[in-house]
Design a protein around this motif. Structure first.
Motif, PDB file in Angstrom:
ATOM      1  N   ALA A 192      -5.660  -9.380   5.367  1.00  0.00           N
ATOM      2  CA  ALA A 192      -6.583  -9.032   4.272  1.00  0.00           C
ATOM      3  C   ALA A 192      -7.473  -7.285   5.329  1.00  0.00           C
ATOM      4  CB  ALA A 192      -7.817 -10.247   5.239  1.00  0.00           C
ATOM      5  N   LEU A 193      -7.935  -6.890   4.279  1.00  0.00           N
ATOM      6  CA  LEU A 193      -8.807  -5.852   4.703  1.00  0.00           C
ATOM      7  C   LEU A 193     -10.102  -5.056   4.499  1.00  0.00           C
ATOM      8  CD1 LEU A 193      -5.146  -3.397   4.160  1.00  0.00           C
ATOM      9  CD2 LEU A 193      -6.306  -3.893   6.133  1.00  0.00           C
ATOM     10  N   PRO A 194     -10.846  -4.758   4.426  1.00  0.00           N
ATOM     11  CA  PRO A 194     -12.055  -4.016   4.099  1.00  0.00           C
ATOM     12  C   PRO A 194     -11.841  -3.304   2.634  1.00  0.00           C
ATOM     13  CG  PRO A 194     -12.081  -3.485   6.870  1.00  0.00           C
ATOM     14  CD  PRO A 194     -10.928  -4.206   6.291  1.00  0.00           C
ATOM     15  N   TRP A 195     -12.360  -3.346   2.225  1.00  0.00           N
ATOM     16  CA  TRP A 195     -12.712  -2.670   0.978  1.00  0.00           C
ATOM     17  C   TRP A 195     -12.377  -0.869   1.349  1.00  0.00           C
ATOM     18  CZ3 TRP A 195     -11.275  -2.133  -3.957  1.00  0.00           C
ATOM     19  CH2 TRP A 195     -11.888  -0.622  -4.675  1.00  0.00           C
ATOM     20  N   ALA A 196     -13.796  -0.615   2.096  1.00  0.00           N
ATOM     21  CA  ALA A 196     -13.439   0.538   2.816  1.00  0.00           C
ATOM     22  C   ALA A 196     -11.758   1.138   3.013  1.00  0.00           C
ATOM     23  CB  ALA A 196     -14.634   2.179   3.386  1.00  0.00           C
ATOM     24  N   GLU A 197     -11.561   0.419   3.272  1.00  0.00           N
ATOM     25  CA  GLU A 197      -9.955   0.478   4.347  1.00  0.00           C
ATOM     26  C   GLU A 197      -8.795   0.976   3.069  1.00  0.00           C
ATOM     27  OE1 GLU A 197      -8.751  -0.871   7.568  1.00  0.00           O
ATOM     28  OE2 GLU A 197     -10.806  -0.782   8.487  1.00  0.00           O
ATOM     29  N   VAL A 198      -9.133   0.254   1.984  1.00  0.00           N
ATOM     30  CA  VAL A 198      -7.910  -0.232   0.798  1.00  0.00           C
ATOM     31  C   VAL A 198      -7.174   0.938   0.475  1.00  0.00           C
ATOM     32  CG1 VAL A 198      -7.151  -1.125  -1.258  1.00  0.00           C
ATOM     33  CG2 VAL A 198      -8.649  -2.498   0.025  1.00  0.00           C
ATOM     34  N   TYR A 199      -7.652   2.079   0.070  1.00  0.00           N
ATOM     35  CA  TYR A 199      -7.069   3.255  -0.744  1.00  0.00           C
ATOM     36  C   TYR A 199      -6.101   3.738  -0.096  1.00  0.00           C
ATOM     37  CZ  TYR A 199      -6.468   7.555  -3.791  1.00  0.00           C
ATOM     38  OH  TYR A 199      -5.425   8.358  -4.041  1.00  0.00           O
ATOM     39  N   THR A 200      -6.229   3.828   1.354  1.00  0.00           N
ATOM     40  CA  THR A 200      -5.728   4.271   2.510  1.00  0.00           C
ATOM     41  C   THR A 200      -5.025   3.789   2.651  1.00  0.00           C
ATOM     42  OG1 THR A 200      -7.398   6.016   3.431  1.00  0.00           O
ATOM     43  CG2 THR A 200      -5.262   5.636   4.751  1.00  0.00           C
ATOM     44  N   ALA A 201      -4.775   2.327   3.218  1.00  0.00           N
ATOM     45  CA  ALA A 201      -3.881   1.059   3.036  1.00  0.00           C
ATOM     46  C   ALA A 201      -3.144   1.299   2.241  1.00  0.00           C
ATOM     47  CB  ALA A 201      -4.254   0.002   3.010  1.00  0.00           C
ATOM     48  N   LEU A 202      -3.119   1.827   0.036  1.00  0.00           N
ATOM     49  CA  LEU A 202      -2.358   1.171  -0.295  1.00  0.00           C
ATOM     50  C   LEU A 202      -0.894   2.981  -0.083  1.00  0.00           C
ATOM     51  CD1 LEU A 202      -4.466  -0.015  -3.166  1.00  0.00           C
ATOM     52  CD2 LEU A 202      -2.602  -0.885  -1.841  1.00  0.00           C
ATOM     53  N   GLN A 203      -1.894   3.565  -0.155  1.00  0.00           N
ATOM     54  CA  GLN A 203      -1.147   4.905  -0.016  1.00  0.00           C
ATOM     55  C   GLN A 203       0.023   5.597   1.143  1.00  0.00           C
ATOM     56  OE1 GLN A 203      -4.331   8.312   1.443  1.00  0.00           O
ATOM     57  NE2 GLN A 203      -3.366   9.628  -0.574  1.00  0.00           N
ATOM     58  N   THR A 204      -0.224   4.915   1.959  1.00  0.00           N
ATOM     59  CA  THR A 204       0.364   4.936   3.457  1.00  0.00           C
ATOM     60  C   THR A 204       1.015   3.362   3.665  1.00  0.00           C
ATOM     61  OG1 THR A 204      -1.331   3.070   5.333  1.00  0.00           O
ATOM     62  CG2 THR A 204      -1.313   6.010   4.761  1.00  0.00           C
ATOM     63  N   GLY A 205       1.419   2.575   2.910  1.00  0.00           N
ATOM     64  CA  GLY A 205       2.501   1.332   2.663  1.00  0.00           C
ATOM     65  C   GLY A 205       1.595   0.362   3.682  1.00  0.00           C
ATOM     66  N   VAL A 206       1.016   0.249   4.725  1.00  0.00           N
ATOM     67  CA  VAL A 206       0.156  -1.051   4.839  1.00  0.00           C
ATOM     68  C   VAL A 206       0.551  -1.658   4.450  1.00  0.00           C
ATOM     69  CG1 VAL A 206      -1.710  -1.851   6.228  1.00  0.00           C
ATOM     70  CG2 VAL A 206      -1.007   0.409   6.753  1.00  0.00           C
ATOM     71  N   ALA A 207      -0.459  -1.787   3.263  1.00  0.00           N
ATOM     72  CA  ALA A 207      -0.608  -2.777   1.835  1.00  0.00           C
ATOM     73  C   ALA A 207       0.502  -2.313   0.490  1.00  0.00           C
ATOM     74  CB  ALA A 207      -1.831  -2.947   1.103  1.00  0.00           C
ATOM     75  N   ASP A 208       1.418  -3.091   0.293  1.00  0.00           N
ATOM     76  CA  ASP A 208       1.732  -2.622  -1.066  1.00  0.00           C
ATOM     77  C   ASP A 208       1.266  -2.767  -2.223  1.00  0.00           C
ATOM     78  OD1 ASP A 208       4.591  -2.502   0.644  1.00  0.00           O
ATOM     79  OD2 ASP A 208       4.682  -4.592   0.160  1.00  0.00           O
ATOM     80  N   GLY A 209       0.439  -3.517  -2.167  1.00  0.00           N
ATOM     81  CA  GLY A 209      -0.695  -4.043  -3.486  1.00  0.00           C
ATOM     82  C   GLY A 209      -1.868  -4.225  -3.156  1.00  0.00           C
ATOM     83  N   GLU A 210      -2.502  -4.727  -4.419  1.00  0.00           N
ATOM     84  CA  GLU A 210      -3.666  -5.296  -4.149  1.00  0.00           C
ATOM     85  C   GLU A 210      -4.270  -6.438  -5.377  1.00  0.00           C
ATOM     86  OE1 GLU A 210      -6.628  -4.060  -6.438  1.00  0.00           O
ATOM     87  OE2 GLU A 210      -4.980  -3.305  -7.327  1.00  0.00           O
ATOM     88  N   MET A 211      -4.888  -6.675  -5.779  1.00  0.00           N
ATOM     89  CA  MET A 211      -5.140  -7.401  -7.106  1.00  0.00           C
ATOM     90  C   MET A 211      -7.496  -7.317  -7.069  1.00  0.00           C
ATOM     91  SD  MET A 211      -5.175 -11.146  -5.386  1.00  0.00           S
ATOM     92  CE  MET A 211      -6.561 -12.019  -4.042  1.00  0.00           C
ATOM     93  N   ASN A 212      -7.677  -6.618  -8.449  1.00  0.00           N
ATOM     94  CA  ASN A 212      -8.644  -6.142  -8.743  1.00  0.00           C
ATOM     95  C   ASN A 212      -9.070  -6.789 -10.545  1.00  0.00           C
ATOM     96  OD1 ASN A 212     -11.225  -6.286  -6.744  1.00  0.00           O
ATOM     97  ND2 ASN A 212      -9.386  -4.505  -5.685  1.00  0.00           N
ATOM     98  N   PRO A 213     -10.165  -6.266 -10.789  1.00  0.00           N
ATOM     99  CA  PRO A 213     -10.390  -6.369 -12.078  1.00  0.00           C
ATOM    100  C   PRO A 213     -10.180  -4.940 -12.899  1.00  0.00           C
ATOM    101  CG  PRO A 213     -12.567  -7.757 -11.161  1.00  0.00           C
ATOM    102  CD  PRO A 213     -11.109  -6.846  -9.663  1.00  0.00           C
ATOM    103  N   ILE A 214     -10.122  -4.776 -13.779  1.00  0.00           N
ATOM    104  CA  ILE A 214      -9.843  -3.341 -13.839  1.00  0.00           C
ATOM    105  C   ILE A 214     -10.906  -2.068 -13.558  1.00  0.00           C
ATOM    106  CG2 ILE A 214      -9.500  -1.932 -16.791  1.00  0.00           C
ATOM    107  CD1 ILE A 214      -6.934  -3.843 -15.803  1.00  0.00           C
ATOM    108  N   PRO A 215     -11.564  -2.912 -13.845  1.00  0.00           N
ATOM    109  CA  PRO A 215     -12.884  -1.841 -13.958  1.00  0.00           C
ATOM    110  C   PRO A 215     -12.752  -1.008 -12.363  1.00  0.00           C
ATOM    111  CG  PRO A 215     -13.419  -3.466 -15.396  1.00  0.00           C
ATOM    112  CD  PRO A 215     -12.321  -3.683 -15.071  1.00  0.00           C
ATOM    113  N   ILE A 216     -12.609  -2.239 -11.499  1.00  0.00           N
ATOM    114  CA  ILE A 216     -12.035  -1.459 -10.237  1.00  0.00           C
ATOM    115  C   ILE A 216     -11.065  -1.108  -9.899  1.00  0.00           C
ATOM    116  CG2 ILE A 216     -12.626  -2.311  -7.604  1.00  0.00           C
ATOM    117  CD1 ILE A 216     -14.809  -4.806  -9.087  1.00  0.00           C
ATOM    118  N   ILE A 217      -9.972  -1.364 -11.044  1.00  0.00           N
ATOM    119  CA  ILE A 217      -8.894  -0.626 -10.023  1.00  0.00           C
ATOM    120  C   ILE A 217      -9.404   1.272 -10.782  1.00  0.00           C
ATOM    121  CG2 ILE A 217      -6.358  -0.909 -10.882  1.00  0.00           C
ATOM    122  CD1 ILE A 217      -6.189  -3.765 -10.883  1.00  0.00           C
ATOM    123  N   ALA A 218      -9.632   1.145 -11.525  1.00  0.00           N
ATOM    124  CA  ALA A 218     -10.214   2.407 -12.020  1.00  0.00           C
ATOM    125  C   ALA A 218     -10.868   2.898 -11.187  1.00  0.00           C
ATOM    126  CB  ALA A 218     -10.168   2.116 -14.050  1.00  0.00           C
TER     127      ALA A 218
END
Length: 342
Positions: A192-218
């Motif tokens: 569980a992470l707030p939205w503002a931290e998601v990109y960095t978490a994916l970039q650094t490996g804190v999280a391997d992945g995420e789930m979102n609608p296509i427009p939000i992923i884009a």
């Protein structure tokens, strides 16, 4: 922390000009460009309609990109009257109205047409949901729509084609126990992470992945930090547009009417913009250029549903009791009725 956030928000708001008799400050999480996000489109349409039809009496000031703080904090600001209105994610609203978790039963809707009919404040379900939320939060619901389409999985480790492929993956979720239960039921590790931290978490490996609608992923540019996109259509969650009830009640009947119909039109525009973004070069076609995309087979999706639905339903019953199950079943019944119209 909340006092600091409110102070920052007050400082931001103090810099705005207040020329009109009435000011509506509308905040949302996403880009301001109406062609980049559904909430951007909603805010732009609402501003245009309200200002042009109020003869200058009402000014709408927009605060996109989470300028006023995290989602749940901005809802606090609306409830307190510091901000008049916000378009919020389910994750942000969950801290104020936990029953939003009923949306998180996976594989509830067979297609986006059915989902659009159900996730609407004027549907049988939407009316009951909005009335309950209003009674428990003191917020007025102006709009209810999906958050951009069905959720898909992205990750940096491997394609997800079977339930077994989920094993051990650290998947970012919103702060929703139902989302955490969904990921855990499939063998993943909910993060569980707030939205503002998601990109960095994916970039650094804190999280391997995420789930979102296509427009939000884009628009979040997750393709820069994720290699695999797996089409599962497993969830669809709401965005909930609310306004401070006391502020709304203080408007003249004419302006209440204007705000209500403008919000209805703007919500329709947001819903439509999500479908446009999905199909355009701002959606799946662009993601496909740099990500490996796979569509999970129907027989495998049945296994996903069999593994996840009982766990999430049990959690809804455990956390929300009879009222949670009643609301969930009304949503599913409304979906069945909508499906029967096709």
């Amino acid at each position: 922390m909340k006092t600091l956030t409110l102070g920052v928000a007050a400082a931001c708001l103090a810099g705005q000009a207040f020329a009109a008799d009435i000011t509506i400050r509308l905040a949302h999480l996403n880009p301001e460009d109406p062609f980049e996000s559904h909430s951007g489109a909603m805010a732009a349409v609402f501003k245009s309609l309200v200002e042009s039809n109020s003869n200058g009496e009402i000014e709408v000031q927009l605060f996109p990109n989470g300028q006023l703080g995290k989602d749940s904090e901005v809802i606090d600001q609306v409830r307190s009257g510091l901000v008049e209105s916000t378009i919020s994610s389910a994750g942000g609203m969950a801290e104020h109205y936990p029953l939003v978790g009923v949306f998180d039963i996976p594989f509830a809707f067979p297609n986006i047409g059915v989902a659009s009919q159900v996730i609407d404040k004027d549907s049988a379900f939407g009316q009951a949901f909005s009335e309950d939320l209003e009674g428990k939060t003191g917020l007025k619901v102006l709009g209810l729509l999906d958050s951009g389409g069905f959720f898909e999985f992205t990750n940096s480790e491997r394609p997800i084609a079977t339930v077994e492929d989920m094993e051990g993956l650290k998947i970012r979720t919103m702060t929703l126990p139902t989302h955490e239960a969904l990921i855990a039921s499939l063998g993943g590790q909910p993060t569980a992470l707030p939205w503002a931290e998601v990109y960095t978490a994916l970039q650094t490996g804190v999280a391997d992945g995420e789930m979102n609608p296509i427009p939000i992923i884009a628009f979040a540019k997750f393709q820069e930090v994720q290699k695999y996109l797996s089409i599962t259509n497993h969830l669809i969650t709401p965005y909930i547009w609310t306004m401070n009830q006391e502020f709304f009640d203080g408007l003249s009947p004419e302006n209440q009417y204007l705000v209500s119909w403008a919000a209805d039109v703007a919500t329709d525009a947001g819903r439509s913009m999500s479908r446009v973004i999905e199909a355009s070069d701002k959606g799946l076609p662009t993601l496909s250029e740099t990500m490996e995309v796979n569509v999970v087979a129907p027989e495998e999706l049945e296994k996903f549903a069999e593994a996840s639905q009982p766990a999430v339903r049990a959690l809804i019953e455990e956390k929300y009791g009879e009222e949670g199950i009643v609301m969930l079943d009304l949503m599913l019944e409304t979906a069945d009725e909508a499906d029967a119209t096709y």
